[in-house]
Design a protein around this motif. Structure first.
Motif, PDB file in Angstrom:
ATOM      1  N   ARG A 175       4.305 -19.809  -2.564  1.00 32.46           N
ATOM      2  CA  ARG A 175       4.140 -20.918  -1.626  1.00 32.46           C
ATOM      3  C   ARG A 175       4.602 -20.495  -0.242  1.00 32.46           C
ATOM      4  NH1 ARG A 175       7.416 -23.821  -5.250  1.00 32.46           N
ATOM      5  NH2 ARG A 175       8.665 -24.570  -3.506  1.00 32.46           N
ATOM      6  N   SER A 235      -6.007 -24.312  -4.135  1.00 30.44           N
ATOM      7  CA  SER A 235      -4.975 -24.758  -5.071  1.00 30.44           C
ATOM      8  C   SER A 235      -5.555 -24.902  -6.474  1.00 30.44           C
ATOM      9  CB  SER A 235      -4.398 -26.106  -4.619  1.00 30.44           C
ATOM     10  OG  SER A 235      -3.723 -25.978  -3.384  1.00 30.44           O
ATOM     11  N   GLU A 253      -2.708 -20.850  -1.211  1.00 27.81           N
ATOM     12  CA  GLU A 253      -2.320 -21.589  -0.008  1.00 27.81           C
ATOM     13  C   GLU A 253      -3.023 -21.042   1.228  1.00 27.81           C
ATOM     14  OE1 GLU A 253       1.632 -22.654   0.753  1.00 27.81           O
ATOM     15  OE2 GLU A 253       1.696 -23.915  -1.040  1.00 27.81           O
ATOM     16  N   SER A 300       7.246 -16.611   2.678  1.00 21.08           N
ATOM     17  CA  SER A 300       7.057 -17.577   1.603  1.00 21.08           C
ATOM     18  C   SER A 300       8.266 -18.511   1.572  1.00 21.08           C
ATOM     19  CB  SER A 300       6.921 -16.844   0.267  1.00 21.08           C
ATOM     20  OG  SER A 300       8.171 -16.290  -0.114  1.00 21.08           O
TER      21      SER A 300
END
Length: 270
Positions: A104, A210, A174, A87
């Protein structure tokens, strides 16, 4: 929770109260500290030492770094062609202090997913260390083959499994944006408690993207030997994924059926 025992209770050779058979049966069904006895207002020494040991194990699990070959075995890593990405968190401490970064993927991780994974799979499994690398080590080697067998039996397509270091649940969005699976399954280490440091969670999301929140995700938790064993967890994950695919939805729109004996995810009450 302490059992209030009179001072006249008989102690065995180890200084522990001998419990009646019924109480022993109750204790055997839960890792909770019930009916442990007391010494005045405090736990007995044996119970206090167990607490300290379990607390240390929980701390170790949170701070441990996942090493694929060491923890899962070289043969297992090669069999599944597992590869590791990260990440946006750059260290374990940053992962613990900044949950947003764990949701993320790093730029390199996104590039690796594009390169090594085929998009559009029916089932995409992602393995994340989360808050317990110990749980990943303990549960994933048994659970992953069971999931693949069930996926193949249904004629579904199986995405290339991958491992995300310093991972949080929101990273599913993601993964969904990049790989566009029908159902993404995140096997992630749970925050350890004093009952076990080896508990894994399975988060499922239908076509994650998202903006999705926990309302679009389903959860099967407490996957460990004294909770939901891997065999039962695999049945529940696949049954839930099947309902998601049929309903074309997930999260609050889809519920597990744990009470019907006809359900693959049925839990027998002992």
């Amino acid at each position: 929770m302490n059992r209030l025992v009179p001072l006249s209770d008989d102690l065995n050779a180890q200084g522990v109260v001998d419990l009646p058979e019924l109480m022993q049966a109750i204790r055997a069904r839960t890792p909770a500290r019930i009916l442990t006895g007391r010494a005045g207002p405090a736990y007995r020494t044996a119970t206090q030492l167990e607490l300290r040991q379990d607390h240390a194990a929980a701390l170790d699990a949170v701070h441990a770094e996942l090493d694929l070959e060491r923890d899962l075995g070289k043969a297992f890593v090669e069999r599944w062609a597992l590869f590791e990405v990260s990440s946006c968190a750059r260290s374990k401490s940053e992962h613990l202090l900044r949950p947003d970064l764990g949701r993320r993927l790093s730029d390199d991780a996104r590039a690796q997913l594009h390169k090594r994974c085929t998009p559009g799979a029916d089932i995409q499994v992602v393995i994340g260390d989360g808050l317990s690398a110990t749980a990943v080590k303990a549960q994933v080697p048994a659970l992953l083959p069971l999931l693949q067998e069930s996926v193949q039996a249904r004629g579904w397509t199986w995405g290339q499994p991958l491992v995300i270091r310093y991972c949080r649940v929101g990273v599913l969005n993601e993964v969904g944006d990049l790989l566009k699976p029908q159902v993404a399954v995140l096997l992630i280490g749970e925050r350890p408690g004093l009952a076990t440091a080896e508990s894994l969670s399975a988060y499922l999301a239908y076509r994650p993207q998202s903006g999705h929140t926990d309302a679009q995700r389903n959860l099967i938790s407490n996957i460990h030997a004294r909770g939901v064993p891997p065999e039962q967890a695999a049945r529940r994950i696949i049954a839930l994924a099947e309902k998601m695919i049929q309903a074309r939805a997930g999260g609050i729109a889809v519920k597990e059926d744990l009470l019907s004996p006809a359900s693959p995810s049925y839990i027998e009450r002992g």
